[in-house]
Design an enzyme around this catalytic site. Structure first.
Site, PDB file in Angstrom:
ATOM      1  CB  ALA A   1      -0.915  -0.001   1.222  1.00 11.89           C
ATOM      2  CG  ASP A   2       2.449   5.289  -1.445  1.00 11.74           C
ATOM      3  OD1 ASP A   2       3.397   5.239  -0.631  1.00 11.74           O
ATOM      4  OD2 ASP A   2       2.129   6.315  -2.061  1.00 11.74           O
ATOM      5  CB  THR A   3      -1.296   6.284   2.764  1.00  8.25           C
ATOM      6  OG1 THR A   3      -1.840   4.958   2.839  1.00  8.25           O
ATOM      7  CG2 THR A   3      -2.339   7.287   3.236  1.00  8.25           C
TER       8      THR A   3
ATOM      9  N   GLY B   1      -3.365   3.695  -2.227  1.00  3.30           N
ATOM     10  CA  GLY B   1      -3.354   2.703  -3.283  1.00  3.30           C
ATOM     11  C   GLY B   1      -3.007   1.377  -2.634  1.00  3.30           C
TER      12      GLY B   1
END
Length: 188
Positions: free
Chosen positions: A69-71, A106
């Site tokens: 994930a990426d935030t 994502g």
């Protein structure tokens, strides 16, 4: 099948443990600077999450489910990353106070046995209350904002600045659990 979380984030590890009891953590060394922001924040966070997951996939010699994930925090379609220093943290929080901003994550799940990849993104609207300069400085002294996108942690002391949230709370923390639950069902 083995499940791997491609993240060094203790917050993501703790959140994933609510969905999956046993998983391995392998930290991706994907160079996020290789992903160029071209105007779509959804695409940007998915591309970074995919890069992290593929970095792990390419190192494996066994089948696994890989989760990454990426935030990012955005305001006025500008991405606010992690602050460079205390002054940057102050300026970031100051820009958020009394305003709405969006948090995008994502998420990518790869099933290497089936050669399947699912990419999703999610946004959550967060509104900060008015915050005095003294409150911001006191918060920065805790050290909490220095390793967080947008210079705050909703699950920590920074949560006191949140007036309203529309959408998934866990997305703001860094791993949208409800979305991930359905992704995992789909990829099995």
């Amino acid at each position: 099948m083995k499940v791997i979380l491609a993240s060094a984030s203790e917050r993501r590890q703790e959140l994933l443990s609510r969905l999956i009891k046993t998983f391995d953590v392998i930290v991706s060394n994907f160079d996020e600077s290789k992903v160029i922001f071209e105007g779509s924040i959804d695409r940007y966070v998915k591309d970074i999450a995919l890069g992290k997951a593929m970095n792990i996939k390419n190192k494996l010699d066994e089948d696994a489910i890989i989760i990454s994930a990426d935030t990012v925090v955005t305001i006025d379609n500008m991405i606010l990353g992690k602050p460079r220093d205390e002054e940057d943290a102050f300026n970031i929080i100051k820009s958020l106070q009394g305003r709405k901003h969006l948090v995008y994550s994502g998420v990518v799940v790869i099933n290497t046995a089936k050669n399947l990849t699912i990419q999703e993104s999610l946004s959550t609207e967060v509104t900060f209350s008015e915050i005095s300069d003294d409150e911001i400085l006191e918060y920065i002294k805790t050290g909490e904002p220095l390793d967080k996108a947008g210079a705050y942690g909703i699950q920590g002391i920074g949560g006191i600045f949140v007036e309203e949230i529309r959408g998934c709370y866990y997305n703001v923390v860094g791993l949208p659990l409800n979305k991930l639950k359905f992704m995992l069902k789909e990829i099995q």
